[in-house]
Design a protein around this motif. Structure first.
Motif, PDB file in Angstrom:
ATOM      1  N   ARG A   1      -7.738  -3.374   6.093  1.00  0.00           N
ATOM      2  CA  ARG A   1      -7.708  -3.698   7.181  1.00  0.00           C
ATOM      3  C   ARG A   1      -9.634  -4.055   7.005  1.00  0.00           C
ATOM      4  O   ARG A   1      -9.862  -4.566   7.880  1.00  0.00           O
ATOM      5  N   LEU A   2     -10.036  -2.864   6.989  1.00  0.00           N
ATOM      6  CA  LEU A   2     -11.593  -3.163   7.522  1.00  0.00           C
ATOM      7  C   LEU A   2     -12.399  -4.501   6.556  1.00  0.00           C
ATOM      8  O   LEU A   2     -12.748  -4.912   6.770  1.00  0.00           O
TER       9      LEU A   2
ATOM     10  N   ARG B   1     -19.056  10.173   5.482  1.00  0.00           N
ATOM     11  CA  ARG B   1     -18.748   9.012   5.342  1.00  0.00           C
ATOM     12  C   ARG B   1     -17.052   8.793   4.820  1.00  0.00           C
ATOM     13  O   ARG B   1     -16.438  10.059   5.337  1.00  0.00           O
ATOM     14  N   VAL B   2     -16.105   7.843   5.808  1.00  0.00           N
ATOM     15  CA  VAL B   2     -14.509   7.741   5.924  1.00  0.00           C
ATOM     16  C   VAL B   2     -14.372   7.510   4.800  1.00  0.00           C
ATOM     17  O   VAL B   2     -12.925   8.314   3.731  1.00  0.00           O
ATOM     18  N   LEU B   3     -14.925   6.500   3.194  1.00  0.00           N
ATOM     19  CA  LEU B   3     -14.155   6.396   2.116  1.00  0.00           C
ATOM     20  C   LEU B   3     -15.472   7.074   1.257  1.00  0.00           C
ATOM     21  O   LEU B   3     -16.485   5.874   1.047  1.00  0.00           O
TER      22      LEU B   3
ATOM     23  N   THR C   1       0.761  -1.547   0.209  1.00  0.00           N
ATOM     24  CA  THR C   1       0.145  -0.008   0.358  1.00  0.00           C
ATOM     25  C   THR C   1       1.044   1.321  -0.422  1.00  0.00           C
ATOM     26  O   THR C   1       1.649   1.317   0.637  1.00  0.00           O
ATOM     27  N   GLU C   2       0.806   2.328  -0.721  1.00  0.00           N
ATOM     28  CA  GLU C   2       1.404   3.603  -1.029  1.00  0.00           C
ATOM     29  C   GLU C   2       1.167   4.544  -0.134  1.00  0.00           C
ATOM     30  O   GLU C   2       1.266   6.042   0.061  1.00  0.00           O
ATOM     31  N   THR C   3      -0.609   4.950   0.945  1.00  0.00           N
ATOM     32  CA  THR C   3      -1.158   5.781   1.443  1.00  0.00           C
ATOM     33  C   THR C   3      -2.006   4.970   2.745  1.00  0.00           C
ATOM     34  O   THR C   3      -2.294   3.780   2.460  1.00  0.00           O
ATOM     35  N   TYR C   4      -2.161   5.951   3.620  1.00  0.00           N
ATOM     36  CA  TYR C   4      -3.070   5.143   4.580  1.00  0.00           C
ATOM     37  C   TYR C   4      -4.618   4.869   4.421  1.00  0.00           C
ATOM     38  O   TYR C   4      -5.422   4.222   4.855  1.00  0.00           O
ATOM     39  N   ARG C   5      -5.090   5.790   3.396  1.00  0.00           N
ATOM     40  CA  ARG C   5      -6.043   4.995   3.150  1.00  0.00           C
ATOM     41  C   ARG C   5      -6.007   3.375   2.504  1.00  0.00           C
ATOM     42  O   ARG C   5      -7.092   2.736   2.560  1.00  0.00           O
ATOM     43  N   GLU C   6      -5.338   3.411   0.911  1.00  0.00           N
ATOM     44  CA  GLU C   6      -5.341   1.990   1.212  1.00  0.00           C
ATOM     45  C   GLU C   6      -5.134   0.813   2.325  1.00  0.00           C
ATOM     46  O   GLU C   6      -5.580  -0.429   2.126  1.00  0.00           O
TER      47      GLU C   6
ATOM     48  N   LEU D   1      -9.295  -0.121  -6.544  1.00  0.00           N
ATOM     49  CA  LEU D   1      -8.709  -0.191  -5.069  1.00  0.00           C
ATOM     50  C   LEU D   1      -7.444  -1.562  -5.218  1.00  0.00           C
ATOM     51  O   LEU D   1      -6.463  -1.636  -4.431  1.00  0.00           O
ATOM     52  N   VAL D   2      -7.948  -1.739  -4.216  1.00  0.00           N
ATOM     53  CA  VAL D   2      -8.101  -3.380  -3.677  1.00  0.00           C
ATOM     54  C   VAL D   2      -7.689  -4.098  -4.828  1.00  0.00           C
ATOM     55  O   VAL D   2      -5.984  -4.020  -4.668  1.00  0.00           O
TER      56      VAL D   2
END
Length: 588
Positions: A33-34, A99-101, A23-28, A111-112
């Motif tokens: 993890r979710l 919304r978080v995402l 992963t390259e970002t915290y969002r990824e 993204l995944v």
């Protein structure tokens, strides 16, 4: 019998950690993890808000949960993931009800997929390029089950409504684990003997294991039934056995072992005098029935266990086994019910194989405007065209359908399907603007699932603007009246428009090879043959792609290109038969 759950998955052997490192970002990382540690689907992630996080204290431990808005369940949120969520929310300034995402579920799937491609390039593990959000949820379930969390708890916090959904994720227990689980304790707290005989339990399990081993080596329904009867009567627990079909006209050709035809007729006559159809009762209840005949030839009457043979919604009859003079305890009944499901699955596979190899099939063509069918409803709501490319059974009642959708945006299709309970999973395979290829897992809600429940194949399905036209193919032995009755009961706005018997053209092995050779270039054939001979397709691999590239003296990217193209042509020759050329009034 091989344990299919021991097969490696994209996220096994450290694959999940490698995925996170890519992963390259915290969002990824948060999305991964979710999915893999909380068990959320893309639709649930896209609606996740900080206000959905709740906290409880139990047994001196602080526990966090996510109130999932789509189905109302509470998903378990590990404290480490809760910490990362809180850090991400604080850093990006997200309010409690935001919304978080804030993206579509499809964007999260993409993204995944992009993280998986990156991980594959960084590690050389090609299977990571195929990782999907569904793999993340399965990793979540596998991890929870491996940690000893009961399946019922995993179902509740993960949002699965059927235990069959978790069945492929449950590991095969060892013999000792089976015996420990099934054998009761020798005495209770007062020192009194507890009912149950560990030796008898061991006999039952050994008999069931012997049957399972035999089923892997047979191909036809008659072979399946004979192997079951033979293996059971070889054990010390069962005196004789026979199988009754659920069809009256088929009972003249029963399968039996351990007694001759005259004795079998005497036993059956004794049971018939009871005025009860024990086969039907067992199939209706999906449980073991016990009956004691009035008399047995040259023997004292002994209990007979009637075991339902079923797969999904289809019942194939019942297995009758004569015991060794004792009743059927609960432990043995559970083993026999499980055995009956395995036998039913083997019969279903044999029936599908027979249909695929049959020279002639009965072809039924239907037209339906019933919007209880999820695909009819989708085509009506979006004014689009949906064509079925193929179907793959994936679980006891689920089908993986590959659909080409035209004249509708992928986002609109996803939004429509994700509100349907019968849709377990959606994945975008290819997007070409106004045309997309989707993978959709259906558990119910479609005429397709009804037809396949009778071991039929759907050779064509097209839905346009709220009207579906589809063709089902069945063997000559299929109870077509039952098929029609079940289909029209479930989908009343459906009618049969054509019925015909179709003769399939004969195709030899030489014909298949010739057609494949005609498709392949010399270089593609050479690369494919070299890969086969070098053990590239074995597990574990005898050669890597780099080994092959060095041996053939070509670059690794060129080898992959030739190999992928050759494999695609091989699969096309095998799976894409002349379906579109078969006689039918349905337009191609």
């Amino acid at each position: 019998m091989r344990d299919e759950n021991s097969e490696p998955t994209p996220l096994s052997a450290g694959g999940y950690e490698r995925l996170r490192r890519a992963t390259e970002t915290y969002r990824e990382d948060l999305v991964l993890r979710l999915g893999a540690e909380v068990g959320l689907t893309p639709a649930e992630m896209s609606r996740f808000e900080p206000a959905h996080v709740t906290q409880r204290r139990h047994g001196g431990t602080e526990l966090y949960f996510v109130a999932v808005p789509t189905d109302g369940r509470e998903a378990y949120l590990p404290s480490e993931v809760e910490h990362d969520v809180r850090k991400y929310v604080t850093a990006t300034g997200i309010d409690e009800t935001e919304r978080v995402l804030p993206v579509t579920p499809r964007r999260l799937q993409m993204l995944v997929a992009s993280v998986g491609t990156r991980a594959a390039e960084e590690t050389g593990r090609e299977e990571l390029a195929e990782v999907s959000t569904r793999d993340l949820r399965r990793h979540f379930a596998r991890t929870m089950l491996a940690d000893g969390i009961p399946p019922s708890v995993v179902m509740r916090i993960g949002g699965w409504d059927r235990i069959e959904s978790l069945a492929p994720l449950l590991g095969e227990p060892s013999e000792d684990e089976v015996l420990d689980a099934l054998s009761p304790a020798p005495a209770d707290s007062d020192g009194r003997a507890v009912s149950g005989d560990p030796d008898r339990t061991r006999q039952v399990i050994e008999a069931a294991r012997s049957v399972g081993s035999a089923l892997s080596a047979v191909n036809t329904r008659s072979e399946v039934e004979q192997a079951v009867c033979d293996r059971l009567t070889d054990s010390d627990r069962y005196r004789f056995a026979w199988i009754e079909s659920g069809e009256t006209d088929a009972r003249t050709s029963r399968t039996a072992a351990g007694l001759d035809e005259t004795s079998l007729e005497a036993v059956r006559g004794s049971l018939a005098g009871r005025g009860t159809d024990f086969t039907r009762r067992a199939c209706d209840t999906r449980d073991v029935q016990t009956v004691r005949p009035d008399s047995l030839p040259n023997s004292e009457p002994v209990p007979i266990a009637v075991v339902p043979l079923a797969h999904g919604d289809t019942a194939y009859g019942a297995l009758y086994v004569a015991l060794d003079g004792q009743a059927v305890p609960d432990v043995e009944a559970d083993v026999l019910v499980t055995l009956g499901r395995h036998v039913g699955q083997a019969i279903a596979a044999a029936e599908r194989r027979k249909l695929l190899l049959a020279d002639t099939v009965v072809q039924l063509e239907f037209e339906s405007s019933d919007e209880q069918d999820v695909l009819v409803r989708l085509s009506a709501a979006l004014g689009c065209s949906i064509r079925l490319r193929g179907v793959v059974p994936i679980e006891e009642r689920s089908l993986l359908c590959f659909l080409t959708v035209r004249e509708a945006t992928t986002d609109a299709v996803f939004d429509e399907l994700q509100t349907t309970d019968a849709v377990e999973h959606i994945r975008l395979i290819r997007d070409r603007g106004t045309e997309s290829l989707l993978e959709v897992a259906l558990s119910a809600g479609s005429t397709i699932t009804t037809l396949t429940s009778y071991d039929g194949t759907v050779s064509r399905f097209v839905a346009e603007d709220g009207v579906a036209r589809f063709v089902g193919e069945f063997s000559n032995e299929t109870p077509l009246r039952d098929v029609l009755s079940d289909l029209t009961d479930a989908y009343p706005a459906t009618e049969l428009v054509a019925k015909q018997e179709v003769e399939r053209p004969t195709r030899t092995t030489a014909d298949f090879r010739a057609s494949l050779v005609a498709r392949l270039t010399d270089k593609q054939e050479s690369v494919l043959r070299a890969a086969y001979l070098a053990g590239y397709f074995e597990w574990p691999r005898g050669s890597t792609a780099e080994d092959l590239a060095d041996s053939i003296d070509i670059s690794s990217p060129t080898l992959h290109q030739h190999l992928r193209t050759a494999q695609q042509k091989l699969m096309t020759a095998f799976f894409d038969d002349d379906t579109d050329e078969r006689a039918s009034t349905l337009d191609p």
